[in-house]
Enzyme design. Sequence first.
Site, PDB file in Angstrom:
ATOM      1  N   CYS A  99       0.691  -1.374   0.014  1.00 24.22           N
ATOM      2  CA  CYS A  99       0.099   0.039   0.031  1.00 24.22           C
ATOM      3  C   CYS A  99       0.853   1.235   0.094  1.00 24.22           C
ATOM      4  O   CYS A  99       1.551   1.487   0.818  1.00 24.22           O
ATOM      5  CB  CYS A  99      -0.819   0.133   1.146  1.00 24.22           C
ATOM      6  SG  CYS A  99      -1.712   1.483   1.383  1.00 24.22           S
ATOM      7  N   CYS A 102       0.382   3.368   3.667  1.00 26.41           N
ATOM      8  CA  CYS A 102       1.015   2.668   5.001  1.00 26.41           C
ATOM      9  C   CYS A 102       2.189   1.586   4.734  1.00 26.41           C
ATOM     10  O   CYS A 102       2.531   1.283   5.686  1.00 26.41           O
ATOM     11  CB  CYS A 102      -0.262   2.408   5.727  1.00 26.41           C
ATOM     12  SG  CYS A 102      -0.865   0.732   4.869  1.00 26.41           S
ATOM     13  N   CYS A 151      -5.087   0.585   6.665  1.00 31.51           N
ATOM     14  CA  CYS A 151      -5.487   2.111   6.541  1.00 31.51           C
ATOM     15  C   CYS A 151      -6.756   2.359   5.870  1.00 31.51           C
ATOM     16  O   CYS A 151      -6.983   3.586   5.905  1.00 31.51           O
ATOM     17  CB  CYS A 151      -4.217   2.931   6.134  1.00 31.51           C
ATOM     18  SG  CYS A 151      -4.087   2.689   4.230  1.00 31.51           S
ATOM     19  N   CYS A 171      -7.827  -5.881  -9.899  1.00 31.61           N
ATOM     20  CA  CYS A 171      -7.452  -4.931 -10.635  1.00 31.61           C
ATOM     21  C   CYS A 171      -7.037  -3.638 -10.002  1.00 31.61           C
ATOM     22  O   CYS A 171      -8.211  -2.995  -9.484  1.00 31.61           O
ATOM     23  CB  CYS A 171      -8.676  -4.560 -11.742  1.00 31.61           C
ATOM     24  SG  CYS A 171      -8.457  -3.504 -12.837  1.00 31.61           S
TER      25      CYS A 171
END
Length: 182
Positions: A99, A102, A151, A171
């Site tokens: 991510c 985070c 997060c 996706c």
Amino acid sequence: MKLFNLILLISAINLGACAQQDNTTDRALTTATAGNEPLPDAVVNELNEQALGDTVVKTEEEWRQQLTPEEYQVLREEGTELAFRNEFNDNKRRGVYSCAACGNPMFTSETKFESGTGWPSFYAPISEKRVKEVDDRALGMLRTEVECSRCGSHIGHVFPDGPKPTGLRYCLNSIALDFEEK
């Protein structure tokens, strides 16, 4: 008003394109079979067992300070980047996708495949605890949104038209991901 309608039309086309996949040919080629060796089992096992970490809670102002305007629009406002014009769609290197907000490791090159949609696609996350799937009813469609479980940031969508063994296609937006080569 005309500009708003044009922006809305372009957004709808981009969002609809992610939901479409050409199933007439088998284009589901994993990164490993595309010429790169798979990640070592030890790396994958370590990621599966790694603690998720504390939940990240920030105000929207804190997110705005941390993220670029483009990242904020996708990660926090559930936007979508342009197809075929993103960093990881054609990435064939082996490694881990986390991510961008985070650092939560969510996907590996082991499950990345060529979907033909213009966005990086994966058939499975590292672990079910790494992602959260929620109903998305935006634009009059019912889709399943993929969020970071740590997060709550918007990462992309998941569709039931992916390759074996899961039959799923995550996706994702490249801008919502960071990549670490392994």
